[in-house]
Design a protein around this motif. Structure first.
Motif, PDB file in Angstrom:
ATOM      1  N   VAL A   1       0.811  -1.219   0.000  1.00 14.22           N
ATOM      2  CA  VAL A   1       0.000   0.000   0.000  1.00 14.22           C
ATOM      3  C   VAL A   1       0.848   1.274   0.000  1.00 14.22           C
ATOM      4  CG1 VAL A   1      -1.937  -1.105   1.169  1.00 14.22           C
ATOM      5  CG2 VAL A   1      -0.172   0.020   2.516  1.00 14.22           C
ATOM      6  N   SER A   2       2.160   1.149   0.269  1.00 10.24           N
ATOM      7  CA  SER A   2       2.963   2.363   0.414  1.00 10.24           C
ATOM      8  C   SER A   2       2.995   3.182  -0.873  1.00 10.24           C
ATOM      9  CB  SER A   2       4.388   2.008   0.850  1.00 10.24           C
ATOM     10  OG  SER A   2       5.012   1.161  -0.090  1.00 10.24           O
ATOM     11  N   THR A   3       3.139   2.507  -2.028  1.00 12.22           N
ATOM     12  CA  THR A   3       3.101   3.229  -3.296  1.00 12.22           C
ATOM     13  C   THR A   3       1.688   3.655  -3.648  1.00 12.22           C
ATOM     14  OG1 THR A   3       4.918   1.803  -4.016  1.00 12.22           O
ATOM     15  CG2 THR A   3       3.874   3.143  -5.689  1.00 12.22           C
ATOM     16  N   ALA A   4       0.716   2.846  -3.239  1.00 12.13           N
ATOM     17  CA  ALA A   4      -0.675   3.150  -3.566  1.00 12.13           C
ATOM     18  C   ALA A   4      -1.282   4.211  -2.644  1.00 12.13           C
ATOM     19  CB  ALA A   4      -1.515   1.867  -3.481  1.00 12.13           C
TER      20      ALA A   4
ATOM     21  N   GLY B   1       2.441  -2.574  -5.801  1.00  9.66           N
ATOM     22  CA  GLY B   1       1.389  -1.595  -5.545  1.00  9.66           C
ATOM     23  C   GLY B   1       1.295  -0.555  -6.636  1.00  9.66           C
ATOM     24  N   GLY B   2       2.449  -0.076  -7.102  1.00 12.34           N
ATOM     25  CA  GLY B   2       2.445   0.905  -8.187  1.00 12.34           C
ATOM     26  C   GLY B   2       1.849   0.347  -9.456  1.00 12.34           C
ATOM     27  N   PHE B   3       2.201  -0.898  -9.778  1.00 12.32           N
ATOM     28  CA  PHE B   3       1.666  -1.532 -10.984  1.00 12.32           C
ATOM     29  C   PHE B   3       0.144  -1.673 -10.896  1.00 12.32           C
ATOM     30  CE2 PHE B   3       0.235  -5.489 -13.006  1.00 12.32           C
ATOM     31  CZ  PHE B   3       0.544  -5.215 -14.339  1.00 12.32           C
ATOM     32  N   LEU B   4      -0.352  -2.109  -9.738  1.00 10.55           N
ATOM     33  CA  LEU B   4      -1.795  -2.309  -9.589  1.00 10.55           C
ATOM     34  C   LEU B   4      -2.558  -0.991  -9.636  1.00 10.55           C
ATOM     35  CD1 LEU B   4      -1.815  -5.055  -6.807  1.00 10.55           C
ATOM     36  CD2 LEU B   4      -2.352  -5.349  -9.230  1.00 10.55           C
TER      37      LEU B   4
ATOM     38  N   TRP C   1      -6.406   0.532  -6.901  1.00  8.13           N
ATOM     39  CA  TRP C   1      -5.720   0.301  -5.630  1.00  8.13           C
ATOM     40  C   TRP C   1      -6.374  -0.771  -4.763  1.00  8.13           C
ATOM     41  CZ3 TRP C   1      -8.696   1.092  -1.349  1.00  8.13           C
ATOM     42  CH2 TRP C   1      -9.750   2.008  -1.425  1.00  8.13           C
ATOM     43  N   ARG C   2      -7.661  -1.053  -4.973  1.00 11.34           N
ATOM     44  CA  ARG C   2      -8.316  -2.079  -4.159  1.00 11.34           C
ATOM     45  C   ARG C   2      -7.701  -3.462  -4.387  1.00 11.34           C
ATOM     46  NH1 ARG C   2     -12.756  -0.074  -1.610  1.00 11.34           N
ATOM     47  NH2 ARG C   2     -13.519   1.934  -2.386  1.00 11.34           N
ATOM     48  N   ALA C   3      -7.140  -3.664  -5.561  1.00 10.73           N
ATOM     49  CA  ALA C   3      -6.497  -4.946  -5.852  1.00 10.73           C
ATOM     50  C   ALA C   3      -5.269  -5.163  -4.980  1.00 10.73           C
ATOM     51  CB  ALA C   3      -6.112  -5.009  -7.323  1.00 10.73           C
ATOM     52  N   CYS C   4      -4.687  -4.087  -4.456  1.00 11.79           N
ATOM     53  CA  CYS C   4      -3.531  -4.235  -3.561  1.00 11.79           C
ATOM     54  C   CYS C   4      -3.878  -5.080  -2.341  1.00 11.79           C
ATOM     55  CB  CYS C   4      -3.032  -2.865  -3.108  1.00 11.79           C
ATOM     56  SG  CYS C   4      -2.340  -1.844  -4.424  1.00 11.79           S
ATOM     57  N   PHE C   5      -5.117  -5.001  -1.906  1.00 15.77           N
ATOM     58  CA  PHE C   5      -5.541  -5.758  -0.731  1.00 15.77           C
ATOM     59  C   PHE C   5      -6.096  -7.135  -1.103  1.00 15.77           C
ATOM     60  CE2 PHE C   5      -6.094  -1.228   0.313  1.00 15.77           C
ATOM     61  CZ  PHE C   5      -5.261  -1.151   1.416  1.00 15.77           C
ATOM     62  N   LEU C   6      -6.724  -7.242  -2.260  1.00 13.91           N
ATOM     63  CA  LEU C   6      -7.426  -8.477  -2.611  1.00 13.91           C
ATOM     64  C   LEU C   6      -6.544  -9.506  -3.298  1.00 13.91           C
ATOM     65  CD1 LEU C   6     -10.752  -6.890  -3.966  1.00 13.91           C
ATOM     66  CD2 LEU C   6     -10.330  -7.877  -1.704  1.00 13.91           C
ATOM     67  N   ILE C   7      -5.454  -9.052  -3.934  1.00 16.11           N
ATOM     68  CA  ILE C   7      -4.676  -9.966  -4.769  1.00 16.11           C
ATOM     69  C   ILE C   7      -4.010 -11.079  -3.967  1.00 16.11           C
ATOM     70  CG2 ILE C   7      -2.505  -8.654  -4.644  1.00 16.11           C
ATOM     71  CD1 ILE C   7      -2.161  -9.294  -7.651  1.00 16.11           C
TER      72      ILE C   7
ATOM     73  N   ALA D   1       8.018  14.122  -4.684  1.00 18.19           N
ATOM     74  CA  ALA D   1       9.189  14.980  -4.871  1.00 18.19           C
ATOM     75  C   ALA D   1       9.784  14.849  -6.270  1.00 18.19           C
ATOM     76  CB  ALA D   1      10.257  14.656  -3.823  1.00 18.19           C
ATOM     77  N   GLN D   2       9.681  13.640  -6.863  1.00 16.74           N
ATOM     78  CA  GLN D   2      10.295  13.437  -8.169  1.00 16.74           C
ATOM     79  C   GLN D   2       9.279  13.215  -9.282  1.00 16.74           C
ATOM     80  OE1 GLN D   2      13.850  11.160  -8.549  1.00 16.74           O
ATOM     81  NE2 GLN D   2      14.851  12.795  -7.416  1.00 16.74           N
ATOM     82  N   GLY D   3       8.001  13.161  -8.948  1.00 14.38           N
ATOM     83  CA  GLY D   3       6.958  13.130  -9.957  1.00 14.38           C
ATOM     84  C   GLY D   3       6.790  11.827 -10.698  1.00 14.38           C
ATOM     85  N   TYR D   4       7.263  10.713 -10.152  1.00 17.03           N
ATOM     86  CA  TYR D   4       7.102   9.423 -10.815  1.00 17.03           C
ATOM     87  C   TYR D   4       5.678   8.902 -10.644  1.00 17.03           C
ATOM     88  CZ  TYR D   4      12.182   8.966 -11.338  1.00 17.03           C
ATOM     89  OH  TYR D   4      13.493   9.142 -11.686  1.00 17.03           O
ATOM     90  N   SER D   5       5.238   8.096 -11.597  1.00 18.64           N
ATOM     91  CA  SER D   5       3.959   7.403 -11.449  1.00 18.64           C
ATOM     92  C   SER D   5       4.124   6.306 -10.403  1.00 18.64           C
ATOM     93  CB  SER D   5       3.550   6.775 -12.783  1.00 18.64           C
ATOM     94  OG  SER D   5       4.447   5.716 -13.123  1.00 18.64           O
ATOM     95  N   PRO D   6       3.022   5.781  -9.865  1.00 15.60           N
ATOM     96  CA  PRO D   6       3.154   4.700  -8.880  1.00 15.60           C
ATOM     97  C   PRO D   6       3.971   3.514  -9.377  1.00 15.60           C
ATOM     98  CG  PRO D   6       0.926   5.577  -8.830  1.00 15.60           C
ATOM     99  CD  PRO D   6       1.628   6.248  -9.985  1.00 15.60           C
TER     100      PRO D   6
END
Length: 521
Positions: free
Chosen positions: A45-48, A170-173, A180-186, A310-315
């Motif tokens: 969840v940290s990235t999400a 998490g970023g991929f999901l 982001w709900r898939a982070c918990f269900l997967i 801070a660096q603007g990256y996607s998840p």
């Protein structure tokens, strides 16, 4: 307290002969699968989180609590799980902890608001606390310490990859149609598969004796620790560090913990035996583990936010940025474990890792919003190798130096204080980050203490975006620099740990030799 420094006699009674490598791998497969998914749930969840908090309309303080609540529950319950492991069948306890995790994951995946999500994290933490303690206890029960290095290396690699690899998944999901709900269900299907696999492959001797659970000790320990962690989360956020609330909460926590110590000294089956702290190795391992926890959890939680804001990256890209730390932790843990099994020496790896930790944290203390990714990769590699060399070998040192009947308590104590260090670290550092960002973005204004919403960097105008990026970059660097003294203290503790030869009999065999009348096949 008498410590064991030489191999115990051959096993007697109902304990089966040592497992073959194939049988050991089969027995460990379900454990590792369940552990990986459970730890992953705490870090995926940290990235999400930036997206989750934004979608649910929550604040920066909620950002920290989504992580902290699971860690708090896990931390507070690890000693109880560890003591239950010394009294009841570990296979049943592992199945129970996995069940808590599944229920918590399902609730989190369908949470309609931040309040329900926070409640689900408590259930996940309860299951995670069981797995954190029980997997290592079971490993010590079926594998001799001399051979444990090899498997501990695998365990450390799994723990490390789940701790730091979670942000990648998490970023991929989050960027995928699943959301982001898939982070918990997967992880739910994998945990159910682990439960089935454990039922078929894990066979352990069962303790047969009258037991007295130290419920008062459990309640007091969890109450005192929880109060202390609540204070560390709210101080600098809801109220000042030096305030009436701070004195009240810290005072209440200390009174409750003092009462817990008095109960533990008198109870015949204490949750945390006070005799453990007479053992120099265990005490120093506990101290070092608590200090290492700050570095480990801060790296995974706050770096993910740094990469996105801070660096603007996607998840997804933010998760990929953590790969060097994953590789460093996995490689160091696996290689060190194999070498420990081959040569029987373990302290050198603790010392090297403990030297690398403050170096890695200090390097991160120099970053800002413009730091190149190549420098960040180098910094993460140093920090990852340091954590990989230290984390699991502290548990091995403690397990090798206690009687078999205290394996569960010793293992859970080291894990407990590591989680406690990480939880307090995340809480305190998160509050400091929120205040620093607020003060930078609103100079001279009233500090919100993290009450303002976490920004979606892509929605901000160019000029505002640059200011926000710099604010989060500078604040993150400050957090890592604040962690350096803790890592130096961990190094000092490790230097005073005395290296002892690794035992060549498993925990179950040692238990049978020590107490031949209490084990039943």
């Amino acid at each position: 307290m008498t410590t064991t420094s030489s191999p115990t006699p051959e096993p007697v009674g109902a304990v089966s002969p040592s497992l073959t490598p194939r049988q050991t791998i089969q027995a460990m497969s379900g454990l590792m699968m369940g552990l990986f998914v459970a730890i992953l749930a705490g870090t995926v969840v940290s990235t999400a989180l930036p997206r989750i908090i934004h979608d649910l309309g929550a604040s920066q303080s909620s950002y920290t609590w989504v992580v902290t609540l699971e860690l708090l529950t896990m931390t507070a319950t690890v000693p109880l799980w560890g003591k239950l492991a010394d009294l009841y069948n570990n296979k049943l306890l592992i199945q129970l902890s996995l069940s808590f995790f599944v229920v918590g994951s399902l609730v989190a995946g369908f949470a309609p608001n931040i309040e329900v999500l926070l409640g689900s994290r408590v259930l996940q933490g309860l299951g995670g606390g069981g797995l954190t303690a029980l997997v290592q206890i079971v490993m010590a029960a079926i594998i001799p310490p001399r051979e444990l290095g090899r498997y501990s290396g695998v365990f450390g690699a799994i723990f490390a990859s789940a701790t730091v690899g979670g942000p990648l998944l998490g970023g991929f999901l989050v960027d995928s149609p699943l959301g982001w709900r898939a982070c918990f269900l997967i992880g739910v299907p994998f945990v159910i598969a682990a439960m089935i696999l454990l039922q078929r492959t894990l066979n352990l001797p069962t303790v047969r004796r009258d037991v007295k659970i130290d419920w008062w000790g459990a309640v007091l320990i969890m109450g005192g620790v929880s109060t202390l962690l609540v204070w560390s989360s709210f101080a600098g956020n809801k109220f000042d560090w030096v305030s009436g609330w701070s004195f009240a909460l810290v005072g209440a926590a200390l009174v409750v913990l003092l009462a817990a110590v008095l109960v533990e000294r008198r109870h015949p089956e204490p949750i945390i035996p006070m005799d453990l702290f007479r053992n120099r190795t265990v005490t120093l391992a506990i101290v070092a583990s608590a200090l290492v926890g700050v570095a480990m959890f801060a790296g995974s939680v706050f770096l993910a936010q740094y990469f996105q804001i801070a660096q603007g990256y996607s998840p997804t890209k933010a998760g990929l940025m953590s790969l060097p730390m994953i590789l460093g932790m996995m490689t160091a843990s696996t290689i060190a474990g194999a070498l420990i099994t081959k040569y029987g020496r373990w302290k050198i790896y603790l010392v090297v890792g403990s030297v690398l930790l403050p170096i890695g944290l200090g390097l991160f203390g120099t970053i800002d919003a413009q730091t190149s990714k190549y420098m960040l990769w180098g910094f993460m590699l140093v920090l990852g190798v340091g954590i990989g060399l230290v984390m699991q070998n502290l548990v091995l040192a403690a397990q090798n130096d206690v009687p078999a009947r205290e394996l569960g308590a010793a293992t859970s104590a080291v894990s407990f204080f590591r989680s406690m260090g990480g939880t307090i670290g995340v809480s305190v550092l998160g509050a400091i980050l929120a205040n620093k960002v607020t003060q930078t973005l609103n100079p001279g204004g009233a500090s919100s203490g993290g009450g303002s919403a976490v920004p979606n960097i892509k929605d901000l105008p160019e000029q505002v975006r640059v200011v926000v990026e710099n604010a989060y970059g500078d604040a993150t660097a400050d957090l890592f620099m604040m962690s350096v003294p803790f890592a130096i203290l961990a190094l000092i503790a490790v230097l005073f740990i005395k290296e002892k030869a690794l035992l060549t009999t498993s925990g179950a065999e040692r238990r049978a030799a020590e107490e031949p009348d209490i084990l039943d096949a």
